[in-house]
Design an enzyme around this catalytic site. Structure first.
Site, mmCIF file in Angstrom:
data_model
loop_
_atom_site.group_PDB
_atom_site.id
_atom_site.type_symbol
_atom_site.label_atom_id
_atom_site.label_comp_id
_atom_site.label_asym_id
_atom_site.label_seq_id
_atom_site.Cartn_x
_atom_site.Cartn_y
_atom_site.Cartn_z
ATOM 1 N N GLU A 161 0.832 -1.206 0.000
ATOM 2 C CA GLU A 161 0.000 0.000 0.000
ATOM 3 C C GLU A 161 0.863 1.252 0.000
ATOM 4 O OE1 GLU A 161 -2.955 -0.224 -0.812
ATOM 5 O OE2 GLU A 161 -3.095 -2.397 -0.506
ATOM 6 N N HIS B 169 1.730 2.166 -3.478
ATOM 7 C CA HIS B 169 0.648 2.971 -4.083
ATOM 8 C C HIS B 169 0.730 4.409 -3.563
ATOM 9 C CE1 HIS B 169 -1.638 -0.118 -6.134
ATOM 10 N NE2 HIS B 169 -1.924 -0.807 -5.046
ATOM 11 N N HIS C 175 3.212 6.374 -5.309
ATOM 12 C CA HIS C 175 2.740 6.687 -6.667
ATOM 13 C C HIS C 175 1.927 7.991 -6.645
ATOM 14 C CE1 HIS C 175 0.829 4.751 -10.539
ATOM 15 N NE2 HIS C 175 1.709 5.681 -10.839
HETATM 16 ZN ZN LIG Z 1 -2.612 -2.775 -4.787
#
Ligand SMILES: [Zn+2]
Length: 700
Positions: free
Chosen positions: A487, A490, A493
């Site tokens: 996570e 992410h 990102h």
């Molecule tokens: Zn994911």
């Protein structure tokens, strides 16, 4: 009656630290009236763009579309974050009311005839507009969004497509609420010492904590939260209780009554099929896959099949070994053999793992306290990408357990805000996910930006770890730690995003690219150097012993047949159920059983998600005909991490710089195949993924 907008905190300027939502002032009843005002305002902005007497150009149409509706979007972001992680019956009611209205709004914008005419004309002359590459990408993206929303359909079909979107929003909202209701309705109460047989201290502590939180009399409570149920199935000596818990876990959404998801899933499939037909596709999977890297069902199925057959063979070998252990144990204890069932696999696998690798989950967890693992993800981010996370303990978010961090880049400049929400609770849905209150862009108008249109990202990571007892640390399993890293990938990102337009920002990428930044980040958890530095015993501070790291490394392929089969079976079921060329009512339970028989699912393995609680597919549509994306991204992440292996350093500065620039920061501003090639210097190959899963030898 509409409430006075001047009293609604959602509609006021958010004069809060970092422009965070004014959590303390917002009540559930503020949302519906605030949405009404914000949706009307957004609609008026778009109408004005559509009827602009000036000829369409990039700025007055494309950039303007990207910048508009910010008030509505920030309310929506807050709303869906709260309904996911701190919900209430009042919020759930608002969600049921708003889901179809928000879908109708999105649809009205994305099929707006006058606006689409302008976008379409710009798209037709895109070669001659002298656009920068990111501008060109934005124009193409909006054009695709509008076409996929039905902007090109004839009026009657467009109207029907809009109705379908509304009904899908309604049905998927209900699906998610039903799963949460079933999860909250169940508790396995452990009343006597005999009920606790086999459970190590950390499972007992988590169960006791859950009992205390729920005011339950007894030694402990096992909930359907993954961080409860999986350890219970792994350790409990009580086969009868394992069976009971396993059934409750796998039958979520399949009980008659008001939370039954069986007919609902069938309705959702029928609506999707009709939508696909309107767009000229034979089935929903074809429709969903047109806007992906994979592109076609054939490409997805080819990848899944490449893994399925060897994984099945591998799981079958594992099963035989477990059956032998189970027989031996049962013969000794009761003088009879045992037919290995789904609720036995994890239990006997743990026994085998302990013997074969001298690895005991209870021995590993003390080295993975949550706090230190959070330091580990921050440290890896700093060493790779030069970003620093500074806790802001004085800021209270929507729940006291949520920690707020300021994120700083080069020269200590603030680049974003990160919220870490790590614990399971009844008001939070299961699973782990990343979301945002604000996406990064340099085109945000004047709402929520710091200066001249620059909006800094506010990113949230949600996990569902079982909280340690008061005064006790929260200890993670190695899998939990992997989820934390995933996570956080992410999250990076979103945080490292460096683009101009919000539509292209951060995780707004094609869905079979979106798991690459998260999955590649998991690799650093496995690096011995990272483990030595951060995996320290919660009580003594001693680093994890080398021998234990070595055994963890040796055991990394253990039980991979089981894990891969469970995942791949779910991905194949997803493709099959969305490849149907009819919208007739479907008994999803019977369909799933028949399909798994046809595929030859090995006995006692089970699947990651049964259709009646498969939230990826039915709590929204973004992963429908898209559960394969994890495997697709795994091809990329395994091949991508090899770049560091080839460089001989998991923190190699050059590779990290390219990874940041082309994968984490570029969002959707570059075509994904091109972005990957720019990072890696070549196209990806599938071999590293097969090797990582231990499937290369078996596949032959
Ligand atoms: Zn994911």
């Amino acid at each position: 009656m509409m409430a006075d907008a001047t009293l609604n905190p959602l509609l006021q300027p958010w004069n809060t630290p970092y422009g965070l939502p004014p959590f303390a002032d917002v009540k559930a009843e503020h949302f519906v009236p605030a949405f009404e005002v914000a949706l009307a305002a957004h609609r008026a902005e778009v109408d004005a763009m559509g009827s602009n007497p000036q000829a369409a150009d990039f700025d007055n149409t494309i950039a303007a579309l990207d910048a508009c509706g910010r008030v509505y979007r920030r309310i929506e972001a807050l709303f869906y974050n709260l309904t996911a992680s701190e919900t209430s019956s009042a919020l759930q009611a608002a969600e049921r009311e708003m889901a179809p209205r928000l879908a109708a709004h999105r649809n009205a914008i994305q099929t707006h005839p006058a606006l689409f005419t302008r976008i379409d004309s710009l798209h037709g002359q895109r070669e001659r507009l002298g656009l920068q590459p990111e501008q060109r990408r934005l124009l193409e993206r909006f054009h695709t969004d509008f076409v996929r929303a039905g902007a090109r359909l004839a009026p009657a079909e467009r109207q029907r497509s809009g109705q379908i979107m509304e009904r899908l929003a309604e049905a998927t909202t209900r699906f998610a609420q039903n799963v949460l209701a079933d999860e909250n309705a169940y508790r396995l109460v452990l009343r006597t010492e005999a009920d606790l047989a086999g459970l190590p201290d950390f499972v007992r502590a988590a169960a006791a904590q859950a009992a205390a939180e729920r005011g339950v009399d007894g030694l402990g409570v096992i909930t359907l939260s993954r961080s409860h149920i999986v350890p219970f199935l792994t350790f409990s000596d009580r086969r009868d209780l394992r069976e009971q818990a396993w059934r409750a876990w796998t039958e979520r959404g399949a009980h008659p009554g008001e939370h039954d998801n069986r007919a609902l899933a069938s309705d959702i499939l029928a609506l999707r099929h009709e939508l696909a037909r309107l767009h000229g596709h034979a089935c929903y999977a074809d429709h969903a896959l047109t806007d992906t890297m994979a592109g076609t069902r054939a490409a997805v199925n080819q990848l899944l099949q490449q893994v399925w057959e060897p994984a099945k063979a591998c799981a079958e070998q594992e099963r035989v070994a477990l059956q032998a252990v189970a027989d031996f144990a049962e013969q000794r204890a009761r003088g009879e053999s045992l037919d290995l069932q789904d609720w036995d696999w994890r239990y006997y696998a743990e026994k085998v793992r302990q013997v074969r690798y001298e690895l005991d989950e209870a021995q590993i967890k003390p080295y993975f306290p949550l706090d230190r693992m959070v330091e580990a993800v921050f440290d890896c981010a700093q060493r790779l990408f030069g970003v620093r996370f500074v806790e802001q303990p004085h800021i209270r978010a929507y729940h006291p357990d949520v920690k707020v961090y300021e994120v700083r880049g080069a020269d200590e400049a603030q680049i974003g805000v990160f919220l870490h929400d790590n614990f399971a609770r009844a008001s939070k849905r299961s699973g782990a996910w990343m979301s945002s209150f604000r996406m990064q862009s340099r085109n945000s108008g004047d709402v929520g930006s710091t200066n001249s249109g620059e909006a800094l990202p506010i990113i949230i990571n949600n996990n569902n770890f079982a909280k340690g007892a008061p005064g006790e640390p929260t200890l993670l399993s190695f899998d939990d730690a992997r989820t934390l890293f995933h996570e956080f990938g992410h999250g990076l990102h979103g945080l490292l995003s460096n683009v101009t337009y919000e539509r292209l920002s951060g995780t707004n990428v094609l869905r079979d690219f979106v798991e690459l930044p998260s999955q590649i980040f998991e690799h650093w958890l496995g690096e011995p150097e990272v483990l030595k530095r951060h995996a320290r015993h919660h009580a003594t501070g001693e680093p994890i012993p080398d021998a234990l790291v070595a055994r963890l490394h040796e055991a990394r392929r253990f039980n991979q047949g089981y894990e891969t089969v469970r995942y791949t079976a779910s991905a194949l079921i997803d493709m099959a159920v969305h490849a149907r060329t009819t919208g007739d009512a479907l008994d999803v339970v019977a369909f799933e059983r028949a399909e798994l028989d046809r595929l030859g699912l090995p006995a006692a393995v089970g699947v990651n998600h049964r259709l009646t609680h498969f939230q990826h597919l039915f709590s929204g549509s973004s992963y429908a005909a898209g559960y394969y994306v994890y495997l697709w991204a795994e091809v990329l992440d395994a091949d991508g991490f090899d770049a560091f292996v080839e460089a001989g350093n998991p923190f190699d500065a050059d590779v990290a710089r390219r990874l940041k620039q082309f994968i984490y920061a570029s969002g959707n501003s570059i075509e994904p195949t091109e972005a990957y090639r720019a990072f890696r210097g070549r196209a990806p190959t599938v071999v590293p993924m097969l090797r990582k899963k231990g499937l290369l030898e078996v596949s032959g």
